[in-house]
Design an enzyme around this catalytic site. Structure first.
Site, mmCIF file in Angstrom:
data_model
loop_
_atom_site.group_PDB
_atom_site.id
_atom_site.type_symbol
_atom_site.label_atom_id
_atom_site.label_comp_id
_atom_site.label_asym_id
_atom_site.label_seq_id
_atom_site.Cartn_x
_atom_site.Cartn_y
_atom_site.Cartn_z
ATOM 1 N N ASP A 190 0.854 -1.180 0.000
ATOM 2 C CA ASP A 190 0.000 0.000 0.000
ATOM 3 C C ASP A 190 0.899 1.241 0.000
ATOM 4 O O ASP A 190 1.944 1.269 0.668
ATOM 5 C CB ASP A 190 -0.888 -0.009 1.247
ATOM 6 C CG ASP A 190 -1.799 1.201 1.324
ATOM 7 O OD1 ASP A 190 -2.886 1.151 0.739
ATOM 8 O OD2 ASP A 190 -1.404 2.200 1.968
ATOM 9 N N ASP A 207 -2.218 9.220 -10.682
ATOM 10 C CA ASP A 207 -2.178 8.102 -11.637
ATOM 11 C C ASP A 207 -0.744 7.842 -12.107
ATOM 12 O O ASP A 207 -0.345 6.682 -12.286
ATOM 13 C CB ASP A 207 -3.066 8.402 -12.849
ATOM 14 C CG ASP A 207 -4.554 8.249 -12.533
ATOM 15 O OD1 ASP A 207 -4.876 7.735 -11.451
ATOM 16 O OD2 ASP A 207 -5.384 8.650 -13.379
ATOM 17 N N ASP A 233 -4.646 2.230 -4.355
ATOM 18 C CA ASP A 233 -3.173 2.222 -4.272
ATOM 19 C C ASP A 233 -2.667 0.933 -3.646
ATOM 20 O O ASP A 233 -1.583 0.895 -3.062
ATOM 21 C CB ASP A 233 -2.686 3.418 -3.463
ATOM 22 C CG ASP A 233 -3.238 3.419 -2.031
ATOM 23 O OD1 ASP A 233 -4.330 2.850 -1.827
ATOM 24 O OD2 ASP A 233 -2.577 3.981 -1.141
#
Length: 317
Positions: A190, A207, A233
């Protein structure tokens, strides 16, 4: 014929050659069809599965000479019979159905398995029964199908497998590891500061960070590993062949080092994406994929409690 040479009677014998020529033509046609066929053709003994004869493609495709191949049995080239089915089971079924169309794999002399489809028939000749198999290599078709599946099941932003394709790849990986008695490591990743990046720089830059992280993960991992974006994410990395907690944590720490370098984005800024990595290690013989991901996810939240990029390991149980 008279004395002056006049022909008064003609005797002739007519031989009908059409039947002979038709027979020769039939042999020629059969010979050419078998030798020039784009399919491998095998004649097999029903008792032991001995390969009794084949055309040229039948042995060349598998990397053997004809003499070598004729010393083998069908179970030697078809792994199915070593895993799930006995030759007797196969023959018993063929006696019932007489004809069968199957997809399977054939193992070449070098050990490489190729996907095939086969039309198998039980045939009788001179009072003896044989199996006749006409076999087609479908490697190109399977490759096209796989490309289509992957195109439909890739994350549109990062190009990584999505959850649907991940399930397929995990099943394949587990079977492969089970055959080799290998363990499998699951790493749940993460990006710690992703919300801050999105809030301060916008979703376009966010992005770009996701794409850059996915590229680093792919560069870091081996071809045998699986990298997937689970959503947002969050990423999953699955690595076969790791053998201990220490080995897994060592790889995780190395991954954190590789990922620690700032990422240059289109705005000209250099941003740092800090990762938290949760890890676990499973035996391939009894792994529950969803439970393994759950444990790695739980370990990731433990890693988040530390300052900065870090990793944490929880035993799979």
């Amino acid at each position: 014929m008279t004395a002056d040479g006049t022909i008064t009677r003609l005797v002739s014998q007519i031989i009908d050659l059409s039947g002979l020529r038709q027979s020769q033509a039939a042999e020629l046609l059969l010979d050419q069809l078998v030798r020039k066929s784009h399919d491998a053709i095998y004649v097999v003994d029903i008792e032991f599965g001995q390969i009794l004869n084949c055309n040229e493609l039948g042995y060349q495709r598998l990397g053997y000479t004809k003499e070598e191949l004729l010393r083998l049995t069908v179970p030697d080239i078809n792994p199915l019979f070593n895993r799930d089915v006995t030759w007797k089971d196969h023959v018993d079924k063929m006696k019932q159905v007489q004809n069968k169309f199957v997809e399977a794999t054939h193992k070449r002399k070098d050990g490489v398995e190729i996907p095939i489809e086969a039309n198998i028939s039980m045939v009788e000749f001179n009072g003896e029964h044989y199996l006749l198999a006409i076999v087609r290599d479908i490697s190109e078709r399977k490759a096209r199908e796989q490309r289509t599946i992957e195109k439909q099941n890739l994350d549109p932003l990062t190009g990584l497998p999505n959850r649907r394709l991940l399930d397929v790849k995990l099943r394949e990986l587990i079977c492969h590891c089970w055959d080799r008695s290998e363990k499998i490591a699951f790493m749940f990743l993460d990006i710690d500061n992703f919300k801050t990046i999105n809030d301060n720089h916008g979703h376009v830059i966010g992005d770009e960070i996701l794409v850059a992280v996915s590229e680093r993960l792919q560069d870091f991992t081996r071809q045998s590993d699986i990298v997937s974006r689970l959503g947002g994410d969050e990423f999953l990395v699955v690595l076969p062949g790791l053998n201990s907690r220490e080995h897994v944590l060592s790889i995780a720490e190395h991954l954190l080092q590789v990922s620690s370098h700032p990422i240059k984005v289109s705005s000209g800024d250099k941003l740092k994406a800090e990762l938290s990595v949760g890890t676990t290690l499973c035996l391939s013989g009894n792994v529950d994929v969803q439970h393994a991901i759950y444990i790695a996810d739980k370990a990731m939240y433990e890693a988040k409690k530390a300052q900065g990029a870090s990793s944490y390991f929880i035993d799979y149980q």
